[in-house]
Motif scaffolding. Structure first.
Motif, mmCIF file in Angstrom:
data_model
loop_
_atom_site.group_PDB
_atom_site.id
_atom_site.type_symbol
_atom_site.label_atom_id
_atom_site.label_comp_id
_atom_site.label_asym_id
_atom_site.label_seq_id
_atom_site.Cartn_x
_atom_site.Cartn_y
_atom_site.Cartn_z
ATOM 1 N N UNK A 107 56.202 51.240 45.593
ATOM 2 C CA UNK A 107 55.435 52.057 46.714
ATOM 3 C C UNK A 107 54.368 51.038 46.922
ATOM 4 N N UNK A 108 54.411 51.319 48.571
ATOM 5 C CA UNK A 108 53.231 50.490 49.068
ATOM 6 C C UNK A 108 52.905 51.520 49.864
ATOM 7 N N UNK A 109 51.105 50.543 49.911
ATOM 8 C CA UNK A 109 50.377 52.160 50.651
ATOM 9 C C UNK A 109 49.383 51.605 51.800
ATOM 10 N N UNK A 110 49.230 52.141 52.787
ATOM 11 C CA UNK A 110 48.669 52.194 53.852
ATOM 12 C C UNK A 110 47.006 51.593 53.280
ATOM 13 N N UNK A 111 46.919 52.847 52.971
ATOM 14 C CA UNK A 111 44.910 52.848 52.324
ATOM 15 C C UNK A 111 45.151 53.458 50.855
ATOM 16 N N UNK A 112 43.909 52.936 50.439
ATOM 17 C CA UNK A 112 43.728 52.921 49.244
ATOM 18 C C UNK A 112 42.425 53.218 49.433
ATOM 19 N N UNK A 113 41.921 54.218 47.773
ATOM 20 C CA UNK A 113 40.751 54.911 47.805
ATOM 21 C C UNK A 113 39.469 54.108 46.950
ATOM 22 N N UNK A 114 40.162 52.511 46.306
ATOM 23 C CA UNK A 114 38.659 52.055 45.921
ATOM 24 C C UNK A 114 38.510 50.793 47.106
ATOM 25 N N UNK A 115 38.924 50.813 48.093
ATOM 26 C CA UNK A 115 38.693 48.976 48.978
ATOM 27 C C UNK A 115 37.026 48.887 48.612
ATOM 28 N N UNK A 116 36.560 50.068 49.431
ATOM 29 C CA UNK A 116 35.065 49.760 49.624
ATOM 30 C C UNK A 116 34.901 49.261 48.216
ATOM 31 N N UNK A 117 35.683 49.309 46.598
ATOM 32 C CA UNK A 117 35.401 48.495 45.378
ATOM 33 C C UNK A 117 35.304 47.203 45.799
ATOM 34 N N UNK A 118 35.319 46.366 46.316
ATOM 35 C CA UNK A 118 36.168 44.929 46.759
ATOM 36 C C UNK A 118 34.572 44.841 46.835
ATOM 37 N N UNK A 119 34.707 42.944 45.614
ATOM 38 C CA UNK A 119 33.479 42.361 45.540
ATOM 39 C C UNK A 119 34.026 40.764 46.646
ATOM 40 N N UNK A 120 33.257 40.482 48.349
ATOM 41 C CA UNK A 120 33.491 38.854 48.296
ATOM 42 C C UNK A 120 32.623 38.278 47.197
ATOM 43 N N UNK A 121 31.719 38.616 47.437
ATOM 44 C CA UNK A 121 30.287 37.469 47.107
ATOM 45 C C UNK A 121 30.762 37.002 45.462
ATOM 46 N N UNK A 122 31.526 37.130 44.655
ATOM 47 C CA UNK A 122 31.760 36.927 43.420
ATOM 48 C C UNK A 122 33.395 35.909 43.683
ATOM 49 N N UNK A 123 33.899 36.349 44.514
ATOM 50 C CA UNK A 123 35.078 36.031 44.735
ATOM 51 C C UNK A 123 35.310 34.144 44.751
ATOM 52 N N UNK A 124 35.996 33.475 44.127
ATOM 53 C CA UNK A 124 35.958 31.890 43.944
ATOM 54 C C UNK A 124 37.220 31.317 43.673
ATOM 55 N N UNK A 125 37.737 31.441 44.966
ATOM 56 C CA UNK A 125 39.618 30.934 43.930
ATOM 57 C C UNK A 125 39.301 29.617 43.703
ATOM 58 N N UNK A 126 38.679 28.339 43.560
ATOM 59 C CA UNK A 126 38.960 27.534 42.332
ATOM 60 C C UNK A 126 38.895 26.796 42.106
ATOM 61 N N UNK A 127 38.938 27.406 41.027
ATOM 62 C CA UNK A 127 39.201 27.263 39.812
ATOM 63 C C UNK A 127 40.540 27.342 39.866
ATOM 64 N N UNK A 128 40.804 27.032 38.090
ATOM 65 C CA UNK A 128 42.408 27.064 38.507
ATOM 66 C C UNK A 128 43.004 28.625 37.887
ATOM 67 N N UNK A 129 44.081 28.577 37.962
ATOM 68 C CA UNK A 129 44.781 30.072 37.553
ATOM 69 C C UNK A 129 45.041 29.705 36.687
#
Length: 567
Positions: A107-129
């Motif tokens: 299912x694809x939804x345009x709204x999600x009640x948990x989007x406000x929990x996303x913390x961009x400060x901790x995101x780091x995509x420079x390391x190995x996946x």
């Protein structure tokens, strides 16, 4: 018409996201045999807890998939288990993993009640996946709440378990860039997450690439600090400053940078080193990063693997050796035709005429065996002197020119201080005037003369500052005086005659200057680079980036330089 049995097998295979070849094998095997009993012994049955739903048939398919991965892996081993590395072609939508049985769609939804929990400060995509639990690189998701990587999103996967234990619900697939909510399992389609996708995989259009050298606008990181795209610091993971100065220097070579900013230019190449270098280039020049610096971690891992640990994290190396290895390796990986050409050769390749004079053994033996020494000397003098050496002339391409520094003085001055000598760049460039003789002893004694027959668009100069003997490495502290702009080569070395309707560009401007500070075998590397949009100079040492004055660039022990040919 397919039988019910075949449809079930197809559903199970699609459920696990196998490639087409594996699907065909699975169909052939299952159409000829009955399903195996659940009690079948499999040494991989306890591996990483199955990443799909809890259906017994799917457990069987997952175990089979583990066996396939074991056969395909490249020998890497983590925590006593073996994992295969995902192919670049394995880019199918992760939603297919759960679309097999009962035609179940995500299912694809345009709204999600948990989007406000996303913390961009901790995101780091420079390391190995890699999954932080299983250390597998297959099907890895990043938790957008805590920034950790987890594998899968089925009911027995690590991401699913993390969502229940920690209450973190928003995850992005690091390959497909699709965002999901767990444990609910639906896909989130919200444009507010586009900035995260751009940081995960920076993209620049051809128009944006053209405008990079005209951009004067600063960007702002999440912590409020400002940074200039292209002038960001690189993290020194552990004694990797030799890599950082090399990368920062190559980022100033405009055609090379523009080539790697567009992934379509090298999508045919299968070399991980090429793709990691391209990703690093896009991150350095991306204007919407969350941080004002970049970590070259993935690129370093690719370097360690490609160089068979000749260059590795934790071991200081020579940036000149690394530059030479990197350019030659990138060229070998990028060349696609018999013409032996690539963006590397287009930028850096020039040509030298080399005259090699080797002592003539016959004449020397005759001199030694002749009883009358005076007659032997007369034989080698005058007209017959040319017979004392065998002359060989050849042309050879080059990517870098090595310049010899004069030896430093042995004695101190009256103030009991060592005199630091200075030498103009033009004096040491005379090595390539076609007349100056350079004595070499390896691989055998010879006299060499060099002359430049073709100038490259970007000329890399290397000052031979370090000399090694059997006991230690010695550093020559001689300062080199060089112009930052308008280096005119034709005044100091003979250049080839240009062809008709061809303009010979012999003027060069400095764009990068690598410097070594400290003792030989120790010390640190830093680099001065030019920002073209405002013609300003910046000093860069790992994460430290500061503006500097042009005349300060020359007041240091330069080690490697890149000059750009004036158009």
């Amino acid at each position: 018409m397919t039988s019910k049995r075949e449809r079930e097998v197809v559903d199970r295979v699609e459920d696990k996201g196998l490639d087409n070849e594996s699907k065909r094998q699975k169909l052939d095997e299952d159409s000829l045999s009955s399903p195996p009993p659940v009690s079948i012994a499999n040494p991989l049955s306890g591996l990483a807890n199955n990443y799909a739903d809890i259906d017994e048939e799917e457990e069987y398919v997952q175990r089979e998939r583990g066996s396939i991965n074991e056969m395909r892996n490249d020998g890497s081993q983590h925590n006593g288990h073996r994992y295969g590395e995902a192919d670049d072609s394995d880019k199918e939508d992760d939603s297919q993993l759960f679309s097999g049985r009962n035609n179940r769609q995500v299912e694809v939804r345009k709204d999600c009640p948990y989007l406000d929990t996303v913390n961009r400060q901790v995101l780091d995509f420079d390391f190995e996946k890699f999954c932080s639990v299983s250390l597998s690189n297959l099907n890895v998701y990043a938790c957008l709440v805590c920034g950790k990587y987890y594998q899968g999103r089925g009911k027995k996967s690590h991401a699913y378990t993390h969502s229940l234990e920690a209450g973190h619900h928003v995850y992005i697939n690091l390959r497909t860039e699709k965002v999901y909510c767990l444990p609910d399992g639906y896909e989130i389609n919200d444009p507010s997450l586009d900035d995260i996708r751009h940081v995960l995989n920076p993209r620049l259009t051809a128009k944006e690439v053209e405008q990079l050298d005209k951009n004067k606008q600063w960007s702002r990181a999440l912590d409020g600090s400002s940074y200039l795209p292209g002038m960001v610091g690189l993290n020194n993971i552990k004694e990797t400053d030799f890599v950082n100065v090399t990368i920062q220097s190559l980022m100033r070579v405009t055609p090379l940078r523009n080539f790697f900013l567009i992934p379509e230019n090298y999508q045919h190449c299968k070399s991980p080193l090429v793709h990691r270098f391209g990703e690093l280039t896009r991150k350095v020049w991306h204007a919407r990063n969350f941080k004002g610096q970049v970590s070259p971690h993935e690129f370093l891992q690719a370097v360690m693997k490609a160089s068979k640990k000749r260059f590795r994290i934790g071991a200081q190396s020579d940036p000149v050796e690394f530059m030479s290895w990197l350019l030659n390796t990138l060229h070998a990986d990028l060349k696609t035709s018999k013409k032996n050409n690539s963006i590397i050769y287009d930028c850096f390749q020039g040509e030298l005429e080399v005259v090699k004079e080797i002592p003539n053994k016959g004449a020397i033996d005759k001199k030694e065996n002749n009883e009358n020494q005076n007659n032997a000397e007369k034989l080698l003098d005058g007209v017959n002197e040319r017979h004392a050496f065998v002359k060989e002339t050849s042309k050879m391409p080059f990517l870098m020119l090595g310049l010899d520094l004069p030896p430093p003085p042995l004695f101190k001055d009256v103030m009991e201080k060592n005199i630091i000598p200075q030498v103009p760049l033009f004096n040491i460039l005379k090595k390539f005037d076609g007349e100056t003789i350079t004595e070499v002893v390896r691989p055998h004694i010879a006299r060499m003369k060099y002359r430049v027959t073709r100038l490259p668009k970007y000329m890399i100069l290397h000052m031979r500052r370090f000399t090694k003997n059997n006991f230690f490495v010695e550093k020559n502290p001689t300062l080199v005086n060089f112009p930052v702009k308008n280096l005119e080569l034709k005044d100091y070395i003979p250049l080839p005659t240009p062809k008709e309707n061809e303009k010979l560009g012999s003027k060069y401007d400095l764009i990068a200057n690598v410097v070594h500070d400290g003792k030989p075998g120790e010390g640190l590397y830093r680099v001065f680079v030019q920002r073209k949009s405002e013609e300003l100079w910046y000093e860069m040492q790992d994460l430290h980036v500061s503006e500097t004055l042009p005349h300060l660039v020359a007041l240091s022990e330069t080690y490697m330089q890149i000059y750009e040919q004036q158009s």
